[in-house]
Design a protein around this motif. Structure first.
Motif, PDB file in Angstrom:
ATOM      1  N   CYS A   1       1.920   1.913  -3.477  1.00 16.78           N
ATOM      2  CA  CYS A   1       0.777   2.436  -4.227  1.00 16.78           C
ATOM      3  C   CYS A   1       0.614   3.932  -3.971  1.00 16.78           C
ATOM      4  O   CYS A   1       0.405   4.714  -4.899  1.00 16.78           O
ATOM      5  CB  CYS A   1      -0.487   1.683  -3.820  1.00 16.78           C
ATOM      6  SG  CYS A   1      -2.001   2.244  -4.630  1.00 16.78           S
ATOM      7  N   ARG A   2       0.733   4.335  -2.716  1.00 14.32           N
ATOM      8  CA  ARG A   2       0.602   5.748  -2.364  1.00 14.32           C
ATOM      9  C   ARG A   2       1.741   6.563  -2.963  1.00 14.32           C
ATOM     10  O   ARG A   2       1.527   7.705  -3.389  1.00 14.32           O
ATOM     11  CB  ARG A   2       0.563   5.881  -0.843  1.00 14.32           C
ATOM     12  CG  ARG A   2      -0.702   5.276  -0.233  1.00 14.32           C
ATOM     13  CD  ARG A   2      -0.519   4.885   1.213  1.00 14.32           C
ATOM     14  NE  ARG A   2      -0.310   6.030   2.076  1.00 14.32           N
ATOM     15  CZ  ARG A   2       0.141   5.916   3.338  1.00 14.32           C
ATOM     16  NH1 ARG A   2       0.424   4.744   3.851  1.00 14.32           N
ATOM     17  NH2 ARG A   2       0.293   7.006   4.062  1.00 14.32           N
TER      18      ARG A   2
ATOM     19  N   LEU B   1       0.833  -1.197   0.000  1.00 11.76           N
ATOM     20  CA  LEU B   1       0.000   0.000   0.000  1.00 11.76           C
ATOM     21  C   LEU B   1       0.870   1.251   0.000  1.00 11.76           C
ATOM     22  O   LEU B   1       0.532   2.248  -0.642  1.00 11.76           O
ATOM     23  CB  LEU B   1      -0.920   0.001   1.220  1.00 11.76           C
ATOM     24  CG  LEU B   1      -1.870   1.193   1.347  1.00 11.76           C
ATOM     25  CD1 LEU B   1      -2.757   1.328   0.116  1.00 11.76           C
ATOM     26  CD2 LEU B   1      -2.723   1.051   2.611  1.00 11.76           C
TER      27      LEU B   1
ATOM     28  N   ARG C   1       1.081   7.212  -6.765  1.00 12.35           N
ATOM     29  CA  ARG C   1       0.101   8.280  -7.005  1.00 12.35           C
ATOM     30  C   ARG C   1       0.783   9.648  -7.014  1.00 12.35           C
ATOM     31  O   ARG C   1       0.489  10.492  -7.864  1.00 12.35           O
ATOM     32  CB  ARG C   1      -0.986   8.246  -5.929  1.00 12.35           C
ATOM     33  CG  ARG C   1      -1.904   7.037  -6.000  1.00 12.35           C
ATOM     34  CD  ARG C   1      -2.787   6.999  -4.775  1.00 12.35           C
ATOM     35  NE  ARG C   1      -3.655   5.829  -4.768  1.00 12.35           N
ATOM     36  CZ  ARG C   1      -4.307   5.398  -3.693  1.00 12.35           C
ATOM     37  NH1 ARG C   1      -4.187   6.052  -2.547  1.00 12.35           N
ATOM     38  NH2 ARG C   1      -5.072   4.326  -3.760  1.00 12.35           N
TER      39      ARG C   1
ATOM     40  N   ILE D   1       5.791  10.466   2.035  1.00 18.47           N
ATOM     41  CA  ILE D   1       4.703  10.133   1.120  1.00 18.47           C
ATOM     42  C   ILE D   1       3.372  10.708   1.604  1.00 18.47           C
ATOM     43  O   ILE D   1       2.586  11.237   0.802  1.00 18.47           O
ATOM     44  CB  ILE D   1       4.616   8.607   0.942  1.00 18.47           C
ATOM     45  CG1 ILE D   1       5.860   8.103   0.194  1.00 18.47           C
ATOM     46  CG2 ILE D   1       3.338   8.201   0.204  1.00 18.47           C
ATOM     47  CD1 ILE D   1       6.026   6.598   0.209  1.00 18.47           C
ATOM     48  N   ALA D   2       3.122  10.612   2.901  1.00 13.03           N
ATOM     49  CA  ALA D   2       1.824  11.021   3.449  1.00 13.03           C
ATOM     50  C   ALA D   2       1.856  12.392   4.102  1.00 13.03           C
ATOM     51  O   ALA D   2       0.908  12.754   4.805  1.00 13.03           O
ATOM     52  CB  ALA D   2       1.334   9.984   4.450  1.00 13.03           C
TER      53      ALA D   2
ATOM     54  N   GLY E   1      -4.634  10.748  -4.803  1.00  9.73           N
ATOM     55  CA  GLY E   1      -5.618   9.744  -5.188  1.00  9.73           C
ATOM     56  C   GLY E   1      -6.870  10.358  -5.781  1.00  9.73           C
ATOM     57  O   GLY E   1      -7.416   9.858  -6.774  1.00  9.73           O
TER      58      GLY E   1
ATOM     59  N   GLU F   1       6.888   6.612   4.800  1.00  7.24           N
ATOM     60  CA  GLU F   1       5.526   7.105   4.953  1.00  7.24           C
ATOM     61  C   GLU F   1       5.499   8.570   5.372  1.00  7.24           C
ATOM     62  O   GLU F   1       4.524   9.278   5.099  1.00  7.24           O
ATOM     63  CB  GLU F   1       4.750   6.248   5.958  1.00  7.24           C
ATOM     64  CG  GLU F   1       5.265   6.281   7.382  1.00  7.24           C
ATOM     65  CD  GLU F   1       6.373   5.268   7.654  1.00  7.24           C
ATOM     66  OE1 GLU F   1       6.597   4.981   8.847  1.00  7.24           O
ATOM     67  OE2 GLU F   1       6.996   4.763   6.695  1.00  7.24           O
TER      68      GLU F   1
ATOM     69  N   ASP G   1      -0.838  12.280  -0.179  1.00  7.90           N
ATOM     70  CA  ASP G   1      -1.111  11.040  -0.916  1.00  7.90           C
ATOM     71  C   ASP G   1      -2.605  10.870  -1.156  1.00  7.90           C
ATOM     72  O   ASP G   1      -3.019  10.378  -2.212  1.00  7.90           O
ATOM     73  CB  ASP G   1      -0.532   9.833  -0.185  1.00  7.90           C
ATOM     74  CG  ASP G   1      -1.046   9.709   1.241  1.00  7.90           C
ATOM     75  OD1 ASP G   1      -1.335  10.739   1.875  1.00  7.90           O
ATOM     76  OD2 ASP G   1      -1.133   8.561   1.738  1.00  7.90           O
ATOM     77  N   GLU G   2      -3.420  11.283  -0.194  1.00 10.06           N
ATOM     78  CA  GLU G   2      -4.877  11.204  -0.379  1.00 10.06           C
ATOM     79  C   GLU G   2      -5.332  12.182  -1.457  1.00 10.06           C
ATOM     80  O   GLU G   2      -6.205  11.859  -2.278  1.00 10.06           O
ATOM     81  CB  GLU G   2      -5.590  11.487   0.947  1.00 10.06           C
ATOM     82  CG  GLU G   2      -5.312  10.438   2.019  1.00 10.06           C
ATOM     83  CD  GLU G   2      -6.028  10.736   3.316  1.00 10.06           C
ATOM     84  OE1 GLU G   2      -6.790  11.731   3.352  1.00 10.06           O
ATOM     85  OE2 GLU G   2      -5.838   9.978   4.278  1.00 10.06           O
TER      86      GLU G   2
END
Length: 219
Positions: A37-38, A34, A41, A120-121, A130, A117, A126-127
């Motif tokens: 995947c993030r 996951l 994106r 990335i986040a 998406g 993370e 990251d959201e």
């Protein structure tokens, strides 16, 4: 460098799959977690990106064994980036191999970054990526897209998504479509407050450098 191993097999312990991006390249982008995947994106919105490969090659690191990086990003002006996507908690376990890989990869003229993370986040970007990519996979009539692109040429950037939608008399989701399809760009935060209509040259400066866009863990 040797060819990478085959990738993306089903696993009960992790998320695996492919992300299609036909507006950028003919082949899907694979991921094996996951977190990967993030990362993908976010990478698909990186302005200089021209093509992205999952597990692109294998390195022989001698006593440390072999190493296969997670991603190779082919970018404008050959400013290519190799990225390792790794949870922060596992960095210390692999630090010797990652340092050796960094030396080998940078010796071949490639940039090497490790993304966790935390990068990335950061601030939920990251959201937001998406959401933008979901819009990019939608369908807009070509005539509408061409009309929007033609009217962009007369505007001064950067500006917010809301301001741009108002100036073009269109919906925000259509601006996100243009961003996802790489006709427009956002700053690394992927916030709607700053939209750019940049050239390749601008994409290599300031906000659009690889370090500014992807960050990089301290290891």
């Amino acid at each position: 460098m040797n060819p990478a191993r085959p990738v993306v097999t089903r696993s009960p312990h992790r998320r695996v799959g492919y992300i299609p991006c036909p507006w950028l390249q003919s082949h899907h982008v694979a991921y094996e977690s996951l977190l990967e995947c993030r990362f993908v994106r976010i990478a698909l919105l990186y302005p200089p990106l021209r093509e992205i490969f999952h597990q692109p090659f294998r390195l022989d690191l001698g006593k440390l064994g072999t190493y296969t990086p997670d991603y190779l990003l082919r970018c404008a002006s050959h400013d290519d980036v190799v990225v390792e996507v790794k949870p922060q908690q596992f960095l210390s376990k692999h630090v010797d191999k990652l340092r050796a890989a960094k030396v080998a990869i940078e010796g071949r003229g490639l940039r090497f970054l490790v993304c966790t993370e935390h990068e990335i986040a950061a601030n939920g970007r990251d959201e937001r990526a998406g959401v933008i990519l979901r819009q990019a996979r939608s369908h807009l009539p070509r005539e509408l897209v061409e009309d929007l692109l033609a009217r962009l040429r007369n505007l001064r950037f950067p500006m917010s998504v809301s301001s741009l939608a108002e100036r073009l008399d269109t919906r925000r989701d259509r601006i996100h479509y243009l961003i996802g399809r790489r006709e427009l760009h956002l700053a690394p935060s992927l916030s709607d407050t700053r939209v750019f209509n940049g050239t390749d040259k601008e994409c290599h400066d300031g906000d659009f450098s690889a370090r500014a866009w992807f960050g990089g863990a301290n290891w």
